[in-house]
Design a protein around this motif. Structure first.
Motif, short mmCIF file in Angstrom:
data_model
loop_
_atom_site.label_atom_id
_atom_site.label_comp_id
_atom_site.label_asym_id
_atom_site.label_seq_id
_atom_site.Cartn_x
_atom_site.Cartn_y
_atom_site.Cartn_z
N GLY A 1 0.66 -1.32 0.09
CA GLY A 1 0.16 0.15 -0.02
C GLY A 1 1.01 1.11 0.10
N VAL A 2 0.24 2.48 0.03
CA VAL A 2 1.03 3.76 -0.15
C VAL A 2 1.28 3.88 1.10
CG1 VAL A 2 0.04 4.22 -2.44
CG2 VAL A 2 -1.13 5.14 0.06
N GLY A 3 2.43 5.07 1.41
CA GLY A 3 2.50 5.60 2.73
C GLY A 3 3.81 5.57 3.04
N GLY A 4 4.86 5.03 2.59
CA GLY A 4 6.35 5.16 2.68
C GLY A 4 6.54 4.79 4.32
N VAL A 5 7.12 5.50 5.03
CA VAL A 5 7.40 5.22 6.43
C VAL A 5 6.03 5.01 7.17
CG1 VAL A 5 9.79 6.50 6.27
CG2 VAL A 5 7.89 7.88 7.02
N TRP A 6 5.19 5.70 6.76
CA TRP A 6 3.93 5.66 7.55
C TRP A 6 3.03 4.51 7.27
CZ3 TRP A 6 4.05 8.63 11.48
CH2 TRP A 6 4.68 9.91 11.73
N TYR A 7 3.63 3.77 6.19
CA TYR A 7 3.09 2.51 5.99
C TYR A 7 3.68 1.38 6.97
CZ TYR A 7 2.11 -2.21 3.70
OH TYR A 7 2.01 -3.37 3.50
N TRP A 8 4.90 1.24 7.09
CA TRP A 8 5.59 0.58 8.09
C TRP A 8 5.75 0.90 9.54
CZ3 TRP A 8 6.81 -3.54 5.27
CH2 TRP A 8 7.01 -3.36 3.94
N ASN A 9 5.47 2.20 9.80
CA ASN A 9 5.76 2.39 11.31
C ASN A 9 4.33 2.65 11.91
OD1 ASN A 9 8.73 4.17 12.12
ND2 ASN A 9 8.34 3.66 9.96
#
Length: 541
Positions: A42-50
Motif C-alpha cells: 500500500g501507499v504511505g512510505g514510512v507511515w505504512y511501515w511505522n
C-alpha cells in the motif's frame, strides 16, 4: 524471466510515500510515462511501515501535508495537533485516490538494482521478480529513514518469545496484556511506544543506552473554529512555510539564551514547555551554535525531568549529559511520568551492557531479564542507508556505495544529484535540508524542481543530465562549512551515523535554511542548470 520483454518508461520512481506520490502526480500531469515501485502492499512510505504503538508525527498536522493543491488542503480535515500514524496513512491513501495515482504504482515490488546503461544512456532497473525496466530517469523517493537497524545481538535466533522492530511493525495488533515486555532503545520511536505499552503490559523493562531531551507534545483535538480559520488562511500558510528557515511558519523568538537575563530566560523556557511541540526549540536562535546557551536549555530540561520522576536515582539516569538538540529533538506524551509506574523498570545498558539474547529474555553484564516480547526501537541506518540497500551503478559500473566510500566521502550537488550518475535524481537526498525541516514541504520543493527540470530537458531535446564534479565538490564543501559552525557535528546520533557500528562519521544535512536552499535551487535552474552538463545523444555519439 530472461526472455521477458523489457518494459520502457520515461521515469522510474522508488517509493510510494509523500515523495513518490507527488513525483508521480507531477510527471503524469506533464505527460511522462512513469511507474512507481513500492515494496509494501500500500501507499504511505514510512507511515505504512511505522505502525508501532504511539506512532505519531512530531510536526503539527496543519503543516504536515501537501500544499501544492488548495483543494486537497480544504477537503481534508485533521483531528488533532499531532496526528497518529493511522491518520497520516489515511491521508496519503486519500491523496492517492483523489489524484488517481494507483494505476501507476506497482506494489509488493522491490528494486534490487539500477544500472546506468552507457550505450543507451538509460537506467536498467532490476526488480525482485526478475523483470527489468528501462527508464530515462531514475528517481529515488525512499526517504532518509527507511532502512531499519536491528543490532546483531548474539542469541536473538534462540529467543522463544516474539520480537519486533518499530520500523517494521506487523499490521495486526500486538497484544501486550499480561506480558513481560522489554524495549531496547529510547529514541523517538521508543519514547512514543513506552508510555502506551506500559499501560497494557504486565511489566515493561526499558533498556536505555542514551537518555533523551524530550519535550511534551501537548497534543489536543482541533475544534471546528480552528480548522475553519486554518483552511481560510491557506495561501498565507503556504507562503510562510515555503519561505521559512524550517518549512514551518515559525521563527526564533530571541537571539541568545546566554545574553538574556536568568529571570526572563526562565519565563521563556517555561512558556515554551507549557506550549509543547517545537516551541522550545524556537526560543533562542543560538541554542545549536553556542555551547553556553545550549547548556541553559539542557539544564532546564534536566530540571523538568527531576521534577517529574519521583525516584531520584531513576531521574538521574534519565538526565542527558550531552548537548541538547545534537540528537533528534523528540516530542513525547507522558514519557517521564511513565517511570513512576510500578510496572516499569529502567535498565542502564551503559552501566551494564547487553551481552546476549537468551531463550527466555535478555542477559546483561549484571542481570538476566525474563521476557515474553522484545521490541527493538533501535532506529535506522539514516541518510545513505536506504540508497545503499540498492545496487545503484553509474558510469563505468561504479556503485554509489563505492563512489561515496561507504558513506565516508558523500558528495552531491544540492542533495539532488551526484556526478557520474546521469539522470539520477534523489528527493531529499544527502546534503539537502531533508530531515531537519518539515519534510512534506521539502519534498514538494524537490519534486517541483525535478519535474520542471525534466520538462526543460524534453523541451530542449536533451538526453543526458549530469552533475559536474566541481559543482558537487563545492556544494559538499559548503555544506560541511555550515555544519561545522553548529553543535550538530559534536553529537553522536544517527545524524552523524554514530548509531551504526562501523559506519563512517559524517553530517549530511544542509543547515543553511530552507528558504536560502530554495533560492539557490531556483538560481541553478534559471541559469540553465549551471553545475550540470546537458548533453544530446548526437553530441555524445
Amino acid at each position: 524471466m530472461k526472455n521477458q520483454p523489457i518494459k520502457e518508461v520515461d521515469a522510474v520512481i522508488l517509493g510510494a510515500g509523500f515523495a513518490g506520490l507527488y513525483m508521480l502526480h507531477q510527471l503524469k500531469s506533464k505527460g511522462f510515462s512513469t511507474i512507481v515501485y513500492e515494496t509494501g502492499d500500500g501507499v504511505g512510505g514510512v507511515w505504512y511501515w511505522n505502525r508501532y504503538p504511539g506512532a505519531r508525527c512530531d510536526i503539527e498536522s496543519i503543516y504536515y501535508n501537501y500544499t501544492f493543491s488548495k483543494e486537497l488542503y480544504e477537503e481534508w480535515t485533521w483531528t488533532s495537533r499531532f496526528p497518529e500514524q493511522e491518520e497520516i496513512l489515511r491521508y496519503l491513501n486519500y491523496v492517492a485516490d483523489r489524484l488517481k495515482l494507483r494505476s501507476n504504482i506497482q506494489f509488493n515490488t522491490r528494486v534490487k538494482a539500477a544500472h546506468f546503461d552507457e550505450e543507451q544512456h538509460k537506467w536498467l532497473v532490476h526488480l525482485n521478480d526478475g523483470h527489468q525496466v528501462l527508464a530515462k530517469y531514475f528517481i529515488t523517493g525512499i526517504g532518509c529513514l527507511s532502512a531499519a537497524n536491528v543490532p546483531k545481538f548474539q542469541g536473538l535466533d534462540q529467543f522463544s518469545g516474539k520480537w519486533y522492530h518499530t520500523g517494521h511493525w506487523p499490521h495486526e495488533k500486538v497484544d501486550f496484556t499480561g506480558k513481560r515486555v522489554g524495549i531496547i532503545g529510547t529514541g523517538s520511536s521508543g519514547i512514543q511506544a513506552i508510555p502506551v505499552i506500559a499501560k497494557e503490559a504486565k511489566h515493561l523493562t526499558v533498556f536505555q543506552r542514551t537518555p533523551q531531551y524530550t519535550i511534551p507534545a501537548r497534543n489536543h483535538l482541533y475544534d471546528e473554529d480552528f480548522i475553519r480559520e486554518t483552511k481560510g488562511n491557506f495561501e498565507n500558510l503556504k507562503h510562510a512555510m515555503r519561505n521559512s528557515v524550517s518549512g514551518t511558519p515559525f521563527a526564533y523568538n530571541y537571539p541568545s539564551a546566554i545574553e538574556d537575563s536568568d529571570h526572563h530566560r526562565q519565563e521563556v523556557f517555561e512558556e515554551a514547555w507549557a506550549q509543547g511541540g517545537f516551541a522550545f526549540a524556537s526560543t533562542y536562535k543560538d541554542l545549536l551554535t553556542n555551547e553556553q546557551s545550549n547548556e541553559k536549555a539542557a539544564a532546564f530540561i534536566r530540571s523538568k525531568i527531576r521534577e517529574t520522576v519521583q525516584d531520584p536515582t531513576v531521574a538521574e539516569k534519565l538526565c542527558p549529559k550531552y548537548m541538547y538538540g545534537t540528537k533528534r529533538q523528540v516530542l513525547d506524551s507522558d514519557y517521564f511520568e511513565t517511570y513512576n509506574r510500578d510496572n516499569v523498570l529502567l535498565v542502564d545498558v551503559k552501566e551494564s551492557p547487553i551481552l546476549e539474547i537468551t531463550e527466555t529474555g535478555v542477559q546483561t553484564a549484571s542481570d538476566h531479564f525474563e521476557l515474553d516480547i522484545i521490541i527493538f526501537a533501535t532506529g535506522y541506518d539514516g541518510m545513505t542507508g536506504p540508497l545503499f540497500k540498492i545496487d545503484i551503478r553509474g558510469r563505468n559500473g561504479v556503485t554509489l556505495r563505492d563512489k561515496w566510500e561507504n558513506g565516508a566521502s558523500v558528495q552531491t550537488y544540492l542533495g539532488l544529484a551526484t556526478a557520474s550518475f546521469p539522470n539520477l535524481f534523489m528527493i531529499t537526498g544527502p546534503e539537502s535540508p531533508s530531515v531537519l525541516v518539515n519534510m512534506p514541504i521539502a519534498i514538494e520543493q524537490h519534486v517541483e524542481w525535478i519535474a520542471q527540470c525534466v520538462d526543460y530537458l524534453r523541451e530542449h531535446d536533451i538526453d543526458v543530465m549530469e552533475t559536474n564534479a566541481e559543482a558537487e565538490q563545492a556544494w559538499s564543501k559548503y555544506c560541511r562549512e555550515i555544519a561545522n559552525e553548529t553543535l550538530y557535528v559534536k553529537g553522536d546520533s544517527w545524524y552523524t551515523g554514530a548509531n551504526i557500528a562501523g559506519k563512517p562519521r559524517s553530517f549530511l544535512i544542509y543547515l543553511g535554511g530552507f528558504d536560502y536552499y530554495t533560492k539557490r535551487c531556483q538560481e541553478v535552474a534559471q541559469n540553465n542548470y549551471e553545475g550540470f552538463q546537458l548533453l544530446k545523444l548526437k553530441s555524445i555519439s
